[in-house]
Each structure stands twice: as structure tokens, then as C-alpha cells.
Write an enzyme that holds these catalytic residues in place. Structure first.
Site, PDB file in Angstrom:
ATOM      1  N   SER A 140       9.160  62.716  -9.331  1.00 62.53           N
ATOM      2  CA  SER A 140       9.176  63.530  -8.110  1.00 62.53           C
ATOM      3  C   SER A 140       8.771  62.635  -6.947  1.00 62.53           C
ATOM      4  O   SER A 140       8.120  61.599  -7.154  1.00 62.53           O
ATOM      5  CB  SER A 140       8.144  64.660  -8.260  1.00 62.53           C
ATOM      6  OG  SER A 140       7.908  65.287  -7.014  1.00 62.53           O
ATOM      7  N   TYR A 153      -0.108  67.757 -10.840  1.00 63.71           N
ATOM      8  CA  TYR A 153       1.320  67.451 -10.658  1.00 63.71           C
ATOM      9  C   TYR A 153       1.465  66.058 -10.047  1.00 63.71           C
ATOM     10  O   TYR A 153       2.225  65.224 -10.529  1.00 63.71           O
ATOM     11  CB  TYR A 153       1.973  68.515  -9.765  1.00 63.71           C
ATOM     12  CG  TYR A 153       3.484  68.423  -9.723  1.00 63.71           C
ATOM     13  CD1 TYR A 153       4.270  69.025 -10.697  1.00 63.71           C
ATOM     14  CD2 TYR A 153       4.144  67.720  -8.713  1.00 63.71           C
ATOM     15  CE1 TYR A 153       5.656  68.939 -10.671  1.00 63.71           C
ATOM     16  CE2 TYR A 153       5.533  67.622  -8.672  1.00 63.71           C
ATOM     17  CZ  TYR A 153       6.283  68.237  -9.645  1.00 63.71           C
ATOM     18  OH  TYR A 153       7.657  68.143  -9.631  1.00 63.71           O
TER      19      TYR A 153
HETATM   20  N1  LIG Z   1      12.728  71.593  -7.740  1.00 62.68           N
HETATM   21  C1  LIG Z   1      12.096  70.668  -7.057  1.00 62.68           C
HETATM   22  O1  LIG Z   1      11.874  70.820  -5.836  1.00 62.68           O
HETATM   23  C2  LIG Z   1      11.641  69.396  -7.729  1.00 62.68           C
HETATM   24  C3  LIG Z   1      11.180  68.338  -6.928  1.00 62.68           C
HETATM   25  C4  LIG Z   1      10.759  67.168  -7.529  1.00 62.68           C
HETATM   26  C5  LIG Z   1      10.816  67.024  -8.905  1.00 62.68           C
HETATM   27  N2  LIG Z   1      11.262  68.061  -9.672  1.00 62.68           N
HETATM   28  C6  LIG Z   1      11.292  67.854 -11.112  1.00 62.68           C
HETATM   29  O2  LIG Z   1      12.587  68.107 -11.601  1.00 62.68           O
HETATM   30  C7  LIG Z   1      12.524  68.431 -12.989  1.00 62.68           C
HETATM   31  C8  LIG Z   1      13.408  69.629 -13.258  1.00 62.68           C
HETATM   32  O3  LIG Z   1      12.879  70.758 -12.590  1.00 62.68           O
HETATM   33  P1  LIG Z   1      13.780  71.850 -11.825  1.00 62.68           P
HETATM   34  O4  LIG Z   1      13.419  71.783 -10.404  1.00 62.68           O
HETATM   35  O5  LIG Z   1      15.197  71.712 -12.243  1.00 62.68           O
HETATM   36  O6  LIG Z   1      13.087  73.189 -12.363  1.00 62.68           O
HETATM   37  P2  LIG Z   1      13.587  74.310 -13.392  1.00 62.68           P
HETATM   38  O7  LIG Z   1      12.403  75.178 -13.580  1.00 62.68           O
HETATM   39  O8  LIG Z   1      14.861  74.905 -12.928  1.00 62.68           O
HETATM   40  O9  LIG Z   1      13.890  73.470 -14.717  1.00 62.68           O
HETATM   41  C9  LIG Z   1      12.879  72.967 -15.555  1.00 62.68           C
HETATM   42  C10 LIG Z   1      13.329  73.197 -16.994  1.00 62.68           C
HETATM   43  O10 LIG Z   1      12.382  72.577 -17.870  1.00 62.68           O
HETATM   44  C11 LIG Z   1      12.176  73.456 -18.968  1.00 62.68           C
HETATM   45  N3  LIG Z   1      10.870  73.189 -19.560  1.00 62.68           N
HETATM   46  C12 LIG Z   1       9.641  73.355 -19.008  1.00 62.68           C
HETATM   47  N4  LIG Z   1       8.678  73.021 -19.884  1.00 62.68           N
HETATM   48  C13 LIG Z   1       9.310  72.635 -21.025  1.00 62.68           C
HETATM   49  C14 LIG Z   1       8.852  72.179 -22.284  1.00 62.68           C
HETATM   50  N5  LIG Z   1       7.552  72.061 -22.559  1.00 62.68           N
HETATM   51  N6  LIG Z   1       9.775  71.859 -23.219  1.00 62.68           N
HETATM   52  C15 LIG Z   1      11.099  71.979 -22.953  1.00 62.68           C
HETATM   53  N7  LIG Z   1      11.590  72.417 -21.785  1.00 62.68           N
HETATM   54  C16 LIG Z   1      10.706  72.742 -20.828  1.00 62.68           C
HETATM   55  C17 LIG Z   1      12.257  74.864 -18.367  1.00 62.68           C
HETATM   56  O11 LIG Z   1      12.519  75.840 -19.375  1.00 62.68           O
HETATM   57  C18 LIG Z   1      13.383  74.699 -17.357  1.00 62.68           C
HETATM   58  O12 LIG Z   1      14.646  75.004 -17.910  1.00 62.68           O
HETATM   59  C19 LIG Z   1      11.041  68.646 -13.295  1.00 62.68           C
HETATM   60  O13 LIG Z   1      10.529  67.526 -13.995  1.00 62.68           O
HETATM   61  C20 LIG Z   1      10.411  68.769 -11.923  1.00 62.68           C
HETATM   62  O14 LIG Z   1       9.049  68.385 -11.915  1.00 62.68           O
HETATM   63  C21 LIG Z   1      11.684  69.231  -9.118  1.00 62.68           C
END
Ligand SMILES: NC(=O)c1ccc[n+]([C@@H]2O[C@H](COP(=O)([O-])OP(=O)(O)OC[C@H]3O[C@@H](n4cnc5c(N)ncnc54)[C@H](O)[C@@H]3O)[C@@H](O)[C@H]2O)c1
Length: 259
Positions: A140, A153
Site C-alpha cells: 500500500s 496497517y
Molecule cells: N482499496 C484500497 O484503497 C487499497 C489501498 C492500498 C492497498 N490496498 C490493498 O489491496 C489489497 C486488496 O484489497 P482490496 O482493496 O481489493 O479489498 P477487498 O476487501 O475488496 O479485497 C480483499 C480480499 O482479501 C480477502 N481476504 C481477507 N483476509 C483474507 C485471509 N485471511 N485469507 C484469504 N483471503 C482474505 C477478502 O475476502 C477479500 O476478497 C489488500 O492487501 C489491501 O491492503 C487496498
């Protein structure tokens, strides 16, 4: 690396960035994709829309035996893994040492750091033997620039960036490629949850500008093509990093002023 003909495992594939990447990898001609998530129904829905080259698998990123089992399943089904995209993540609790528990820290440490360590432990032997392979993880912008509202985080995402750098330095000469995706605000379920939790998250969104998971997918494909370690879907993040590097005290003061 080109995606055409590759076997790719994507975690966190039930929604958001993971789902967009499954679809994009298929569109780029991946030979086989395993869509893995804690949420099996969500992963199955991703696979159903993506087509017959995608299979869904349930696993918990925070448990090493599940990560090992996922790799074994992918190998048994599709052969050697070319790309492991360790993307699953959670928002985690808001606050700092006074508000968060050891259990919170343990959970985020497992999902955001150890999941990548366990994945690399499981796939590196086959990649090193082949003399090629790609380890991709989603950290991130908080792993480069700090998210004031959420300490666990921020710290675990910093560790994910450090891990990616270490792997790239250590195994790069053997043909192993490593990239780390560092977005700011992306329109996903996780962001919705974070916005509901703290005002800090809303500030990040307002400052960064929201992008879609498909925009992240475009940056990932471009970043993999260039084999760049840092994939920054928001150009702003590179500028903030340059400011931090040039004037560390000024960068800290600037963040303090926004709290
Ligand atoms: N959305 C944002 O603004 C943002 C910004 C920076 C980084 N991220 C990172 O992007 C990545 C994806 O997140 P996203 O934004 O697509 O969110 P999201 O919630 O849509 O997707 C995250 C997915 O991870 C799965 N998950 C969570 N814990 C788990 C576990 N223990 N085992 C297996 N699956 C698990 C969830 O079921 C979900 O489908 C994450 O690592 C998040 O930290 C997101």
C-alpha cells in the site's frame, strides 16, 4: 514479464483488486489462474465470470498450512507456478498502541507479512529450479508514506515493502522477479470499510483521488512488463516519496499538521 501463457495464483480474488487482476490476467492470455480467497463463494463468482481457465480455491492467508496447500493444489492442477500474486489484505483496527491489541497485531502481521513469506517459501524452490518466476505482493502507499489513522496497517505494509525489496535483491540474479503494488485509495469494499472507521481514511481518499481496481490492474500489467519493483498506480505517491527522501523532517511536519 509478459502474462501470455503463464500460470498465476491470485489471492484476495473474491473482490476488489484481486478480482480485477484475475480478469485482466485472463484477458492478457494467462494459461491458468487460481483465484484464492477466504470467501470461497466470492472466488467462485470471480472464476465463473472469468472463464474456464480460472479455478477457485478457499484458503486463509493467515495460516501457513493453507498457503502451502494452495501452492500444492495449483501445482497439481496446472503445473509449475509462474506468478504468485499475494494480494489478500484487511483494513485492521484504527488507532495506535493505546487502541490496538496484540491479537490485532498478530492477525495483520500474519495476513500482510507472513502470508508473503509463506508464499515465497512454498514457491521459490520451483522458481529457482526453473531459473524464473514472479513474486508479486500488494502492500500500500501506507507502506511507503504512513497512514496516520492506523498503526498496525502502516507497520505491516512497510514490512511487506521491505520483504519485496529483500527478495528482489537476494533472488534477482537467479531470474526471480519481484514487484510490490502500492496504491493509495482504490474503490473496493476495503476502502468502504476504512472510510466508515476513521476520518483519517477519508482524508487519504480526498487527497489521493479514488481510482478503480481496473486502473490498478493496468498499472500491474505495465509494472510487470517493465519488471519494476514498485508499482504505483497513483503518480502522486512517487512525488510524496521524493519529498520524504529530500526533506524527511519537512515530510513529518507536513503530516503532523494534517492530524
Ligand atoms: N482499496 C484500497 O484503497 C487499497 C489501498 C492500498 C492497498 N490496498 C490493498 O489491496 C489489497 C486488496 O484489497 P482490496 O482493496 O481489493 O479489498 P477487498 O476487501 O475488496 O479485497 C480483499 C480480499 O482479501 C480477502 N481476504 C481477507 N483476509 C483474507 C485471509 N485471511 N485469507 C484469504 N483471503 C482474505 C477478502 O475476502 C477479500 O476478497 C489488500 O492487501 C489491501 O491492503 C487496498
Amino acid at each position: 514479464m509478459k502474462i501470455q501463457g503463464k500460470h498465476i495464483v491470485v489471492t484476495g480474488a473474491a473482490g476488489g483488486i484481486g478480482r480485477a487482476l484475475v480478469h485482466r490476467f485472463v484477458a492478457e492470455g494467462a494459461r491458468a489462474v487460481v483465484a484464492a480467497d477466504y470467501d470461497l463463494a466470492g472466488a467462485q463468482a470471480t472464476a465463473e465470470v472469468a472463464g474456464p481457465t480460472v479455478t477457485a480455491r478457499r484458503f486463509d492467508a493467515g495460516v501457513e498450512s493453507d498457503v502451502k496447500d494452495l501452492v500444492r493444489h495449483a501445482n497439481d492442477t496446472n503445473g509449475r507456478i509462474d506468478v504468485f500474486f499475494s494480494n489478500a489484505g484487511v483494513t485492521g483496527p484504527a488507532g495506535g498502541p493505546l487502541e490496538t491489541t496484540d491479537e490485532d497485531w498478530d492477525s495483520l502481521w500474519r495476513i500482510h507479512v507472513m502470508a508473503h513469506v509463506w508464499a515465497s517459501r512454498a514457491v521459490l524452490p520451483q522458481m529457482r529450479e526453473a531459473g524464473e518466476g514472479y513474486l508479486l505482493n500488494t502492500a500500500s502507499a501506507a507502506g511507503l508514506l504512513t497512514q496516520p489513522s492506523a498503526l498496525p496497517y502502516t507497520v505491516t505494509k512497510h514490512a511487506a515493502v521491505a520483504l519485496a525489496e529483500w527478495l528482489s535483491i537476494t533472488y534477482g540474479n537467479e531470474g526471480i522477479r519481484v514487484s510490490c503494488v502500492c496504491p493509495q485509495a482504490v474503490r473496493t469494499q476495503m476502502l468502504d470499510a476504512a472510510m466508515g472507521q476513521t476520518e483519517g481514511a477519508s482524508t487519504v481518499v480526498a487527497a489521493a483521488g479514488l481510482i478503480d481496481p481496473e486502473d490498478v490492474a493496468q498499472s500491474v500489467v505495465d509494472g510487470m512488463d517493465a519488471e519494476r519493483l514498485l508499482i504505483l498506480p497513483h503518480p502522486d505517491v512517487a512525488q510524496r516519496m521524493a519529498f520524504k527522501g529530500a526533506d524527511h523532517e519537512g515530510w513529518l511536519a507536513d503530516l503532523r499538521a494534517k492530524i
